[in-house]
Design a protein around this motif. Structure first.
Motif, mmCIF file in Angstrom:
data_model
loop_
_atom_site.group_PDB
_atom_site.id
_atom_site.type_symbol
_atom_site.label_atom_id
_atom_site.label_comp_id
_atom_site.label_asym_id
_atom_site.label_seq_id
_atom_site.Cartn_x
_atom_site.Cartn_y
_atom_site.Cartn_z
ATOM 1 N N HIS A 95 49.048 17.112 -21.309
ATOM 2 C CA HIS A 95 47.600 17.000 -21.090
ATOM 3 C C HIS A 95 47.219 17.339 -19.647
ATOM 4 C CE1 HIS A 95 47.199 15.337 -25.068
ATOM 5 N NE2 HIS A 95 48.237 14.564 -24.803
ATOM 6 N N GLY A 96 48.132 17.981 -18.931
ATOM 7 C CA GLY A 96 47.780 18.469 -17.590
ATOM 8 C C GLY A 96 47.846 17.426 -16.495
ATOM 9 N N ALA A 97 48.405 16.266 -16.797
ATOM 10 C CA ALA A 97 48.492 15.228 -15.763
ATOM 11 C C ALA A 97 49.844 15.307 -15.056
ATOM 12 C CB ALA A 97 48.300 13.857 -16.384
ATOM 13 N N LEU A 98 49.932 14.648 -13.913
ATOM 14 C CA LEU A 98 51.196 14.535 -13.197
ATOM 15 C C LEU A 98 51.892 13.250 -13.629
ATOM 16 C CD1 LEU A 98 50.113 15.368 -9.501
ATOM 17 C CD2 LEU A 98 51.089 16.938 -11.206
ATOM 18 N N ALA A 99 53.228 13.310 -13.651
ATOM 19 C CA ALA A 99 54.000 12.117 -14.013
ATOM 20 C C ALA A 99 54.674 11.556 -12.769
ATOM 21 C CB ALA A 99 55.050 12.481 -15.059
ATOM 22 N N GLY A 100 54.508 10.261 -12.554
ATOM 23 C CA GLY A 100 55.134 9.606 -11.403
ATOM 24 C C GLY A 100 56.165 8.589 -11.859
ATOM 25 N N ILE A 101 57.192 8.392 -11.045
ATOM 26 C CA ILE A 101 58.223 7.397 -11.390
ATOM 27 C C ILE A 101 58.430 6.451 -10.208
ATOM 28 C CG2 ILE A 101 60.106 8.992 -10.724
ATOM 29 C CD1 ILE A 101 61.798 7.569 -12.952
ATOM 30 N N GLU A 102 58.419 5.178 -10.510
ATOM 31 C CA GLU A 102 58.596 4.160 -9.475
ATOM 32 C C GLU A 102 60.069 3.751 -9.441
ATOM 33 O OE1 GLU A 102 55.918 0.438 -8.230
ATOM 34 O OE2 GLU A 102 56.970 0.106 -10.101
ATOM 35 N N LEU A 103 60.803 4.363 -8.521
ATOM 36 C CA LEU A 103 62.228 4.037 -8.392
ATOM 37 C C LEU A 103 62.351 2.662 -7.756
ATOM 38 C CD1 LEU A 103 63.755 7.376 -7.070
ATOM 39 C CD2 LEU A 103 63.487 6.597 -9.438
ATOM 40 N N SER A 104 63.160 1.836 -8.400
ATOM 41 C CA SER A 104 63.177 0.453 -7.964
ATOM 42 C C SER A 104 64.598 -0.024 -7.705
ATOM 43 C CB SER A 104 62.530 -0.372 -9.078
ATOM 44 O OG SER A 104 62.467 -1.700 -8.708
ATOM 45 N N CYS A 170 59.045 5.544 -3.500
ATOM 46 C CA CYS A 170 59.897 4.587 -2.798
ATOM 47 C C CYS A 170 59.085 3.294 -2.812
ATOM 48 C CB CYS A 170 60.164 5.035 -1.368
ATOM 49 S SG CYS A 170 61.013 6.617 -1.331
ATOM 50 N N TYR A 171 59.695 2.252 -3.308
ATOM 51 C CA TYR A 171 58.931 1.061 -3.700
ATOM 52 C C TYR A 171 59.254 -0.114 -2.774
ATOM 53 C CZ TYR A 171 57.548 -2.551 -7.236
ATOM 54 O OH TYR A 171 56.992 -3.595 -7.927
ATOM 55 N N ALA A 172 58.189 -0.640 -2.145
ATOM 56 C CA ALA A 172 58.362 -1.828 -1.291
ATOM 57 C C ALA A 172 57.120 -2.693 -1.476
ATOM 58 C CB ALA A 172 58.540 -1.417 0.164
ATOM 59 N N ALA A 173 57.060 -3.323 -2.617
ATOM 60 C CA ALA A 173 55.868 -4.133 -2.904
ATOM 61 C C ALA A 173 56.245 -5.287 -3.816
ATOM 62 C CB ALA A 173 54.779 -3.276 -3.543
ATOM 63 N N HIS A 174 55.238 -6.119 -4.120
ATOM 64 C CA HIS A 174 55.403 -7.221 -5.063
ATOM 65 C C HIS A 174 56.493 -8.210 -4.657
ATOM 66 C CE1 HIS A 174 53.378 -4.239 -7.858
ATOM 67 N NE2 HIS A 174 52.535 -5.226 -7.746
ATOM 68 N N ASN A 175 56.936 -8.141 -3.422
ATOM 69 C CA ASN A 175 58.014 -9.022 -2.954
ATOM 70 C C ASN A 175 59.239 -8.955 -3.867
ATOM 71 O OD1 ASN A 175 59.384 -10.811 -1.384
ATOM 72 N ND2 ASN A 175 58.268 -12.643 -2.060
ATOM 73 N N LEU A 176 59.492 -7.751 -4.390
ATOM 74 C CA LEU A 176 60.595 -7.614 -5.332
ATOM 75 C C LEU A 176 61.762 -6.826 -4.747
ATOM 76 C CD1 LEU A 176 58.665 -6.596 -8.599
ATOM 77 C CD2 LEU A 176 59.631 -8.834 -8.050
ATOM 78 N N THR A 177 61.448 -5.791 -4.005
ATOM 79 C CA THR A 177 62.511 -4.827 -3.722
ATOM 80 C C THR A 177 63.270 -5.149 -2.436
ATOM 81 O OG1 THR A 177 61.046 -3.346 -2.507
ATOM 82 C CG2 THR A 177 61.203 -3.005 -4.872
ATOM 83 N N LEU A 178 64.467 -4.613 -2.386
ATOM 84 C CA LEU A 178 65.301 -4.826 -1.204
ATOM 85 C C LEU A 178 64.609 -4.263 0.035
ATOM 86 C CD1 LEU A 178 67.978 -5.797 -0.044
ATOM 87 C CD2 LEU A 178 68.988 -3.615 -0.670
ATOM 88 N N ALA A 179 63.959 -3.112 -0.121
ATOM 89 C CA ALA A 179 63.264 -2.504 1.026
ATOM 90 C C ALA A 179 62.203 -3.463 1.562
ATOM 91 C CB ALA A 179 62.632 -1.178 0.615
#
Ligand code: ADP
Ligand code: SF4
Length: 688
Positions: A95-104, A170-179
């Motif tokens: 449908h012409g959209a971009l796909a994003g992936i949240e590597l965690s 690159c994921y650094a949010a929600h107080n979840l990730t090691l970063a």
């Protein structure tokens, strides 16, 4: 013709890729995860079909040492995961959209219950993933471990590119990730990854640089960064270190996706926060970077979206819940059909897909999560198969949705309700403190019903079985709701509680639009109120709030181990408790009512069996409900005698449940109408 909303449809360049518009479905959990890739792909594809210019995954684990079980998130552990992920990117690209992936790569939030691997964190610390209180601790990541994790992240980024993703997070949010953990002030490691802010940010910077180097030629590299934890100076603060971090990394990523942490603060319910509530935290980011900024805030109003862009708060309108409630929100804005937007009500039932490990559900959108397994589309429904008329009794959420969807199919529908106003329990409950956004459930359906000529709505029309048969419709759907019990019977008690206390139920409050008249007339005699909550969702807490705000001395008692137990799954429990403490409500878990008198209640501790007495002037029973199914039983003989072609009972009248289930039940009845249903056959596809 140019319109004020054109700005929302401008393409936005994100590093080497270009999003077709400013509608950005940010990463969101959904309960499908790696276990049900087909269901997941169809759900994401639907968002792209509905006009979202970017559609992202949920947290996607890059390695088995960051295993988020028992939750079902994405996996990109090895090349074997690529075919499943390709299902999603194909569905989105179509449908012409971009796909994003949240590597965690999570720290101690990864309990590794499935992989049994050791979790890495900045020091050896108790695990919190899964239950929040997992036995076991993480191991302190050495410098070599961090190097290894960077390699895993890089490999995952390359895999993601091969799986067709356009935007890699690159994921650094929600107080979840090691970063994120490494950035915390608690990080006093002696090496170059701890201590100074520059050191603490090093790992996050390296992840971004590695990802850019590995895939940045063709993929955009986004960051998701929580700029505030709402815990004051002990956490990340938007006017503190977060500002310094954004300044330091400003031009490094291709996109900044910024929010507040933790998830309960990011996805607050409408009971506690309104549209745009994160603006004050995130607005500084755009001033520090030239890269596109995405923010969330449960935006459902096109005007608020335009305003957020014009005021320079964000470049792209991030959304999880608004895209769940209405995957076609962008297309509706484009077509100028603003009144057709099915606005999210901020109830967080969608979140319970993740927190209860099942495919995502939505109160407003009954097709959410059903795209693949039932082939349901939120905007399209099969046309009618006959000219038969249908009478629907009861215009609560179940009856309204059944009427709307049957009307959309083209059937001649007569909808009646005893009340002057449509909406059933939702009309009443939305008058309770802070639940006013729930009215959107009714408003959207009534707007649609008004547009459909073949639906005839008769309010103020109580129906008896005789009336129904005389109306002459061959098909009858009963959506007559339920009444709260007065006798205390519920999950815990199976026999009525005996005694002479004044008893109220939620219906007494709902029918009065707030406090029942008795509380005004006999205010002095109704001071000490005991609420017995064996319902465990919002009602007990909402009534406690209402009574306490009106000067009563309230005890909220429940047999469950915690107050408003189920609201932990909608991420509300902490805020509810805070509010109740603020109002000096006495909270008593693990207790049931044994008996009562006009002045007190004898209560029993369910763990110790110890009895005690609580002084109270009245008791509010928030326990089970009794289905209003009398009409159904009265009409069954007419069905047997062939006077009716079909008779169906739906919603709370069939089995009391949450509003989302009433809407689903009404929708299902509409989809199944004129179909032969074999009760021996599972009515949906199962991913195995
Ligand atoms: P649900 O959640 O299943 O939709 P509600 O309790 O919200 O159930 O709504 C039920 C609606 O049915 C209420 O608006 C009520 O006024 C209406 N109702 C119940 N019994 C009758 C009846 N006999 N005739 C007409 N309307 C009825
Ligand atoms: Fe919004 Fe509730 Fe639907 Fe979630 S479940 S998208 S909060 S309406």
């Amino acid at each position: 013709m140019p319109s004020r909303y054109d700005i929302l449809f401008q393409p936005i360049k994100i590093g080497p890729v270009t999003a077709p518009n400013r509608f950005y479905q940010v990463p969101h959990c959904n309960g499908f995860g790696w276990r049900m890739p087909k269901g997941l792909a169809a759900m994401r594809g639907m968002k792209a079909e509905g006009g979202w210019g970017v559609v992202c995954t949920e947290e996607t684990e890059i390695h088995h040492t960051s295993d988020l079980s028992p939750f079902f998130e994405g996996h990109i552990w090895s090349d074997d995961d690529i075919p499943s992920l390709l299902l999603m990117t194909d569905a989105v690209h179509k449908h012409g959209a971009l796909a994003g992936i949240e590597l965690s790569y999570n720290g101690r939030d990864a309990s590794n219950l499935y992989s049994r691997a050791v979790t890495f964190d900045l020091f050896s610390r108790g695990l919190v993933g899964g239950s929040g209180y997992e036995p076991g601790q993480s191991r302190a990541a050495t410098k070599d471990d961090l190097k290894q994790i960077r390699k895993w992240h890089r490999n995952a980024a390359i895999r993601a590119k091969n799986a067709g993703f356009d935007i890699i997070y690159c994921y650094a949010a929600h107080n979840l990730t090691l970063a994120f953990h490494l950035m915390s002030k608690d990080n006093d490691r002696a090496d170059e990854y701890g201590g100074s802010l520059e050191n603490r940010t090093r790992f996050f910077r390296e992840l971004i640089e590695d990802t850019k180097e590995a895939v940045g030629d063709t993929c955009a590299v986004a960051v998701r960064f929580a700029v505030d934890e709402l815990i004051g100076a002990s956490g990340m603060q938007f006017d503190g270190e977060a500002r310094d971090i954004v300044s330091m990394l400003a031009e490094l990523p291709d996109l900044w996706d910024v929010n507040v942490s933790s998830w309960k603060n990011d996805s607050t319910t409408s009971r506690f926060e309104k549209e745009g509530n994160q603006e004050k935290y995130i607005s500084f980011v755009k001033k520090l970077t030239t890269k596109p900024v995405v923010g969330v805030g449960r935006y459902t109003s096109p005007d608020s979206m335009v305003s957020a862009i014009e005021r320079g708060i964000m470049d792209m309108i991030g959304a999880a819940r608004p895209s769940i409630a209405d995957p076609f929100l962008p297309n509706k804005i484009k077509a100028g059909r603003h009144e057709d937007i099915r606005e999210c009500i901020g109830c967080n039932i969608c979140v319970t897909g993740d927190t209860r490990f099942v495919p995502i559900r939505c109160t407003q959108n009954p097709t959410m999560g059903e795209e693949w397994r039932r082939n349901w589309h939120p905007e399209i429904i099969a046309p009618k198969k006959s000219e038969d008329e249908i009478l629907i009794v009861g215009a609560g959420p179940a009856g309204l949705e059944a009427a709307r969807a049957l009307g959309q199919r083209g059937y001649h529908v007569v909808l009646t309700d005893a009340k002057r106003e449509a909406g059933g329990r939702v009309a009443l409950e939305s008058a309770l403190p802070n639940l006013n956004e729930w009215r959107r459930v009714i408003d959207w359906r009534l707007t649609q019903i008004q547009k459909i000529e073949n639906i005839y709505f008769y309010p103020s029309s109580p129906m008896t079985a005789k009336d129904i048969l005389e109306a002459g419709a061959p098909h009858v759907i009963l959506a007559t709701g339920a009444k709260w019990r007065r006798d205390g019977i519920g999950r815990y008690l199976s026999r009525p509680v005996k005694g002479g206390a004044k008893i109220f139920t939620p219906d007494d409050f709902l029918e009065s639009g707030g406090l029942p008249p008795a509380f005004q007339q006999q205010a002095a005699e109704l001071q000490k109120i005991l609420i017995y909550d064996d319902d465990h969702y919002y009602m007990g807490g909402v009534l406690a709030e209402l009574l306490a705000e009106n000067g009563c001395e309230v005890t909220l008692m429940t047999p469950a181990p915690s107050i408003s137990y189920w609201t932990q799954f909608t991420l509300e429990q902490d805020r509810i408790l805070k509010q109740l403490h603020k109002l000096n409500v006495t909270l008593l878990a693990d207790h049931i009512i044994a008996s009562h008198t006009p002045t007190n209640a004898t209560v029993t501790n369910v763990i110790t069996s110890a009895e005690s007495t609580l002084a109270c002037d009245a008791i509010v029973m928030v326990t089970d409900r009794i289905p209003n199914d009398a009409l159904y039983h009265e009409l069954k003989p007419a069905l047997a005698e062939g006077k009716l072609k079909s008779l169906r009972i739906i919603g709370d009248a069939e089995a009391p449940n949450i509003i989302a289930q009433a809407i689903f039940s009404g929708h299902l009845a509409a989809r199944e109408f004129d179909e032969l249903i074999d009760p021996d056959v599972t009515p949906f596809k199962v991913e195995r």
